[in-house]
Design an enzyme around this catalytic site. Sequence first.
Site, PDB file in Angstrom:
ATOM      1  N   CYS A 120       0.800  -1.126  -0.099  1.00  0.00           N
ATOM      2  CA  CYS A 120      -0.302  -0.139  -0.157  1.00  0.00           C
ATOM      3  C   CYS A 120       0.819   1.220   0.096  1.00  0.00           C
ATOM      4  O   CYS A 120       0.675   2.370  -0.827  1.00  0.00           O
ATOM      5  CB  CYS A 120      -0.951  -0.047   1.167  1.00  0.00           C
ATOM      6  SG  CYS A 120      -0.199   0.203   2.673  1.00  0.00           S
ATOM      7  N   HIS A 172      -2.690   1.284   7.091  1.00  0.00           N
ATOM      8  CA  HIS A 172      -2.875   1.174   5.539  1.00  0.00           C
ATOM      9  C   HIS A 172      -3.118   2.350   4.981  1.00  0.00           C
ATOM     10  O   HIS A 172      -3.608   3.570   5.625  1.00  0.00           O
ATOM     11  CB  HIS A 172      -4.200   0.312   5.557  1.00  0.00           C
ATOM     12  CG  HIS A 172      -4.526   0.046   3.956  1.00  0.00           C
ATOM     13  ND1 HIS A 172      -3.668  -1.003   3.347  1.00  0.00           N
ATOM     14  CD2 HIS A 172      -5.392   0.127   3.294  1.00  0.00           C
ATOM     15  CE1 HIS A 172      -4.055  -1.185   2.154  1.00  0.00           C
ATOM     16  NE2 HIS A 172      -5.199  -0.619   1.918  1.00  0.00           N
ATOM     17  N   HIS A 184      -5.773   1.360  -3.931  1.00  0.00           N
ATOM     18  CA  HIS A 184      -4.842   1.204  -2.995  1.00  0.00           C
ATOM     19  C   HIS A 184      -4.560  -0.401  -3.405  1.00  0.00           C
ATOM     20  O   HIS A 184      -5.110  -1.045  -4.171  1.00  0.00           O
ATOM     21  CB  HIS A 184      -5.529   1.022  -1.418  1.00  0.00           C
ATOM     22  CG  HIS A 184      -6.605  -0.137  -1.420  1.00  0.00           C
ATOM     23  ND1 HIS A 184      -6.650  -0.689  -0.171  1.00  0.00           N
ATOM     24  CD2 HIS A 184      -7.769  -0.334  -2.098  1.00  0.00           C
ATOM     25  CE1 HIS A 184      -7.680  -1.416  -0.418  1.00  0.00           C
ATOM     26  NE2 HIS A 184      -8.332  -1.202  -1.581  1.00  0.00           N
TER      27      HIS A 184
END
Length: 221
Positions: A120, A172, A184
């Site tokens: 990510c 994240h 993402h």
Amino acid sequence: MPPPHSASAQHILSTLSVARFLKLMLCAGAVALAGCATQPKQTADASFSNHLLRDSYLLSTQSDPLGAWIDSKDSFAIDYPQSESNPTSSTPKTLVTTAMKFLGVKYRYGGDAPGQGFDCSGLVAYAAEKSLGLKLPRTASEQARTGISIKQNELRRGDLVFFNTLGRRYSHVGIYLGDHKFVHAPRTGAAIRVDNMDMAYWRKRYNGARRLEVKHETARR
């Protein structure tokens, strides 16, 4: 001299003893398994549990259709600065379009280049450097300290959005696309995709957002 049936009797008794022993072992095994199944959550490894929860959710969801996001490249905000190596270039390039080029690329933990895949924060760092000339920190938690903190109702395309997916804040990160969507790199075994922040999983884990500061920015907001 023992009776002729004594050997047979001893054999039967021996067989019954073995059977009883096996039965006791099976019962003990069942109790042990039941103990594992009812183990309190607080004694389990929190990180492992969070990984399972995240992966279970992400496995059950599909990436959004791309049509709404690629029908007009001009809809993606935050332009690249003109390349120093090619200052006459007038091709509009954006953080969002850079990231969207990698839709379908496999997730790879620690990956930060197209040839190897992305995690990510690797995707965000790569897109920011290529599109904005920004050298971002490598991890999501460090990226959460860059730029300007903004409220959720102030989100614009190209902002970074952060989530708590592993039991810790800012674990994240993705890039906001507008209309509550973000792009993402989700997890091992998955590919870069678009998800909806209004989904219960993401709504519950939303941590905040940051707007990148670009010197000599030419962005069309």
